[in-house]
Write an enzyme that holds these catalytic residues in place. Structure first.
Site, PDB file in Angstrom:
ATOM      1  N   GLY A 166       0.762  -1.244   0.000  1.00  0.00           N
ATOM      2  CA  GLY A 166       0.000   0.000   0.000  1.00  0.00           C
ATOM      3  C   GLY A 166       0.788   1.286   0.000  1.00  0.00           C
ATOM      4  O   GLY A 166       0.210   2.365  -0.123  1.00  0.00           O
ATOM      5  N   GLU A 198       3.881  -6.831   1.589  1.00  0.00           N
ATOM      6  CA  GLU A 198       3.404  -7.082   0.231  1.00  0.00           C
ATOM      7  C   GLU A 198       3.399  -5.818  -0.628  1.00  0.00           C
ATOM      8  O   GLU A 198       2.366  -5.426  -1.153  1.00  0.00           O
ATOM      9  CB  GLU A 198       1.973  -7.638   0.299  1.00  0.00           C
ATOM     10  CG  GLU A 198       1.840  -8.874   1.158  1.00  0.00           C
ATOM     11  CD  GLU A 198       0.402  -9.311   1.377  1.00  0.00           C
ATOM     12  OE1 GLU A 198       0.181 -10.519   1.546  1.00  0.00           O
ATOM     13  OE2 GLU A 198      -0.514  -8.448   1.377  1.00  0.00           O
ATOM     14  N   GLY A 253       3.585  -3.535  -3.803  1.00  0.00           N
ATOM     15  CA  GLY A 253       3.391  -3.723  -5.239  1.00  0.00           C
ATOM     16  C   GLY A 253       3.799  -2.452  -5.954  1.00  0.00           C
ATOM     17  O   GLY A 253       4.903  -2.326  -6.491  1.00  0.00           O
ATOM     18  N   ARG A 254       2.897  -1.469  -5.879  1.00  0.00           N
ATOM     19  CA  ARG A 254       3.093  -0.203  -6.579  1.00  0.00           C
ATOM     20  C   ARG A 254       4.447   0.457  -6.274  1.00  0.00           C
ATOM     21  O   ARG A 254       5.096   0.982  -7.169  1.00  0.00           O
ATOM     22  CB  ARG A 254       1.968   0.753  -6.150  1.00  0.00           C
ATOM     23  CG  ARG A 254       1.888   2.043  -6.923  1.00  0.00           C
ATOM     24  CD  ARG A 254       0.870   2.994  -6.279  1.00  0.00           C
ATOM     25  NE  ARG A 254      -0.377   2.349  -5.962  1.00  0.00           N
ATOM     26  CZ  ARG A 254      -1.435   2.289  -6.762  1.00  0.00           C
ATOM     27  NH1 ARG A 254      -1.389   2.876  -7.935  1.00  0.00           N
ATOM     28  NH2 ARG A 254      -2.533   1.663  -6.386  1.00  0.00           N
ATOM     29  N   CYS A 296     -14.349   3.529 -28.249  1.00  0.00           N
ATOM     30  CA  CYS A 296     -15.683   4.118 -28.341  1.00  0.00           C
ATOM     31  C   CYS A 296     -16.338   4.212 -26.972  1.00  0.00           C
ATOM     32  O   CYS A 296     -17.319   3.525 -26.678  1.00  0.00           O
ATOM     33  CB  CYS A 296     -16.531   3.291 -29.290  1.00  0.00           C
ATOM     34  SG  CYS A 296     -15.684   3.077 -30.853  1.00  0.00           S
ATOM     35  N   GLU A 297     -15.755   5.011 -26.094  1.00  0.00           N
ATOM     36  CA  GLU A 297     -16.280   5.262 -24.754  1.00  0.00           C
ATOM     37  C   GLU A 297     -15.873   6.684 -24.375  1.00  0.00           C
ATOM     38  O   GLU A 297     -14.719   7.053 -24.593  1.00  0.00           O
ATOM     39  CB  GLU A 297     -15.639   4.332 -23.704  1.00  0.00           C
ATOM     40  CG  GLU A 297     -15.864   2.860 -23.880  1.00  0.00           C
ATOM     41  CD  GLU A 297     -17.214   2.389 -23.355  1.00  0.00           C
ATOM     42  OE1 GLU A 297     -17.899   3.157 -22.652  1.00  0.00           O
ATOM     43  OE2 GLU A 297     -17.575   1.246 -23.674  1.00  0.00           O
ATOM     44  N   TYR A 304      -0.125  -1.634 -12.157  1.00  0.00           N
ATOM     45  CA  TYR A 304      -1.537  -1.631 -12.541  1.00  0.00           C
ATOM     46  C   TYR A 304      -1.706  -0.983 -13.921  1.00  0.00           C
ATOM     47  O   TYR A 304      -2.668  -0.260 -14.180  1.00  0.00           O
ATOM     48  CB  TYR A 304      -2.392  -0.919 -11.474  1.00  0.00           C
ATOM     49  CG  TYR A 304      -2.137  -1.498 -10.097  1.00  0.00           C
ATOM     50  CD1 TYR A 304      -2.635  -2.754  -9.759  1.00  0.00           C
ATOM     51  CD2 TYR A 304      -1.357  -0.829  -9.149  1.00  0.00           C
ATOM     52  CE1 TYR A 304      -2.376  -3.319  -8.523  1.00  0.00           C
ATOM     53  CE2 TYR A 304      -1.085  -1.389  -7.906  1.00  0.00           C
ATOM     54  CZ  TYR A 304      -1.600  -2.635  -7.607  1.00  0.00           C
ATOM     55  OH  TYR A 304      -1.339  -3.205  -6.383  1.00  0.00           O
TER      56      TYR A 304
HETATM   57  C1  LIG Z   1      -3.079  -5.025  -3.979  1.00  0.00           C
HETATM   58  C2  LIG Z   1      -2.555  -5.651  -2.752  1.00  0.00           C
HETATM   59  C3  LIG Z   1      -1.260  -5.372  -2.311  1.00  0.00           C
HETATM   60  C4  LIG Z   1      -0.346  -4.378  -2.985  1.00  0.00           C
HETATM   61  O1  LIG Z   1      -0.775  -3.073  -2.892  1.00  0.00           O
HETATM   62  P1  LIG Z   1       0.172  -1.884  -3.418  1.00  0.00           P
HETATM   63  O2  LIG Z   1      -0.614  -0.674  -3.139  1.00  0.00           O
HETATM   64  O3  LIG Z   1       0.382  -2.102  -4.870  1.00  0.00           O
HETATM   65  O4  LIG Z   1       1.444  -1.933  -2.642  1.00  0.00           O
HETATM   66  C5  LIG Z   1      -0.799  -6.043  -1.191  1.00  0.00           C
HETATM   67  N1  LIG Z   1      -1.571  -6.937  -0.543  1.00  0.00           N
HETATM   68  C6  LIG Z   1      -2.818  -7.238  -0.946  1.00  0.00           C
HETATM   69  C7  LIG Z   1      -3.611  -8.230  -0.199  1.00  0.00           C
HETATM   70  C8  LIG Z   1      -3.353  -6.598  -2.056  1.00  0.00           C
HETATM   71  O5  LIG Z   1      -4.599  -6.883  -2.447  1.00  0.00           O
END
Ligand SMILES: *Cc1c(COP(=O)(O)O)cnc(C)c1O
Length: 419
Positions: free
Chosen positions: A239, A273, A275-276, A343-344, A372
């Protein structure tokens, strides 16, 4: 921060001009920097070196197997949300003992596949899912390791579509039901309750929501341990936000400084976890201007990329910076909508954006598209998906080919009765 920068008037990725890459792969395309990916992974991993931890990269942000392999080689695990992601993670060589499986709708086939693959644990989101995992594990004659995902009811102060830890959210188990759920989980014969999980949302730009959620989870872990449950893992989710425009999210070091003292009060191994924050600014999407069009009271720049290639602006009204691949200081600065061919009306990459007026044929870089971006791409309007390119120093590696028209109809058939 990232490795997309101008040399003179030309935008480069590491040591290669974007123009040069586009000459080889065409537009639209995604381009990722190897150097940025490595740096971002280590910025995160190193920030937490003082505590035993696993970085389980949230692969829904960018699941290309080359990106996964790169991160796995640096020591990353994976946070997966489907059987398809498990398949990719294993193909890419992510060690199964560093894979955790989240998501509110795991099917029995996916549960079986994950158990066969010997993943580290499931992050369970409901009592129904818990019973199904127990049942599947029983038929396979083994015990499934699980963490329960708790919804701590913390406002992450981010876009509603990417807040996941509020009471009204579909994710996780409500904090006030947590104890009861853990007790029933603990009684299941083929379940081993090993951890507590929480993930409160995405694109967080402050540390306070993380701190508040972690405090709640730590209290819960203490209670569970006092009841004799052997909780060994605490998963704090992902997150952490990135800079798309003028946000100033905490650096992983700042996050670590704020939460390490808390995390050191538990004997649990910590799972994270992100991601971004690892892939977001490590990628761009490049698109070519097709037409300039004057509407009644708006000016449109029509480009060859669309919402099917990059959905975030349409889905979240997300902001992506748009930079010229070749700067033209003499171009007048105009306020335009950058829109795609789909077409949106919702098909836009930028609205009311002040940019140097591009001409047809010019290349534009849509910045911060590594997370994403491609993973949300679709074939809507029968548009072939873009290629993905990984750049290392002055080397271009195509890590996904552009789809062909044949790819678009793969698996489809015209039945006999229509012959
Ligand atoms: C999407 C997600 C993440 C990653 O979130 P980011 O904002 O990309 O860091 C981590 N854990 C879970 C369970 C998620 O659904």
């Amino acid at each position: 921060m990232h490795d997309f920068h101008y040399k003179g008037d030309e935008l480069f990725c590491e040591e290669i001009s974007i123009q040069h890459i586009v000459e080889q792969v065409g537009t639209p395309c995604y381009i990722y920097s190897h150097r940025t990916l490595i740096r971002h992974f280590h910025a995160f991993d190193d920030a937490f070196q003082d505590i035993p931890h696993i970085v389980a990269y949230a692969m829904k942000a960018n699941s290309n197997i080359a990106v996964l392999r790169l991160l796995a080689k640096e020591g990353s695990g994976a946070d997966i949300v489907s059987g398809g992601e498990l398949f990719r993670a294993l193909k890419a060589g992510v060690p199964s003992h560093k894979i955790v499986f989240a998501g509110v709708g795991k099917s029995s086939e996916e549960i079986r596949y994950a158990l066969e693959s010997n993943i580290l644990m499931f992050n369970v989101e409901s009592s129904g899912e818990l019973l199904l995992i127990d049942e599947v594990a029983q038929t396979m004659g083994l015990r499934a390791s699980v963490a329960l995902r708790i919804n701590p009811d913390i406002d992450p102060q981010t876009h509603p579509y990417i807040s996941t830890g509020l009471k009204k959210s579909k994710f996780g188990i409500a904090a006030d039901q947590a104890l009861t759920e853990f007790e029933s989980a603990n009684k299941l014969s083929h379940i081993d309750v090993v951890g507590v999980h929480c993930h409160i949302g995405s694109q967080l730009t402050q540390v306070t929501p993380f701190v508040d959620a972690i405090k709640k989870i730590l209290r819960l872990i203490q209670t569970l341990k006092s009841q004799g449950m052997n909780i060994r893992y605490m998963n704090i989710g992902g997150g952490l936000g990135i800079t798309y425009s003028d946000e100033t999210p905490p650096h992983p070091k700042d996050l670590a400084a704020a939460i390490t003292p808390l995390l050191q009060t538990t004997s649990c191994e910590i799972i994270m976890e992100p991601g971004r924050s690892i892939v977001g600014n490590a990628g761009i999407m490049v698109t070519k201007v097709l037409y300039n069009k004057m509407g009644a009271n708006k000016q449109f720049v029509i480009v060859d990329a669309a919402m099917n290639d990059l959905l975030r602006p349409s889905l979240y009204e997300a902001y992506h910076d748009i930079q010229p691949v070749l700067k033209n200081e003499s171009a007048p600065v105009n306020t335009v909508d950058v829109v795609g061919p789909i077409c949106e009306s919702g098909d836009f990459l930028a609205k009311d954006r002040k940019i140097p007026q591009p001409q047809s044929g010019d290349l534009l870089a849509v910045m911060s598209a590594g997370a994403y971006g491609f993973t949300m791409a679709s074939n809507y309007n029968s548009r072939a998906k873009t290629p993905e390119v990984l750049v290392k120093d002055d080397t271009i590696m195509v890590i996904r080919q552009r789809e062909t028209y044949e790819d678009l109809i793969r698996g489809e058939s015209i039945p006999e009765i229509l012959a």
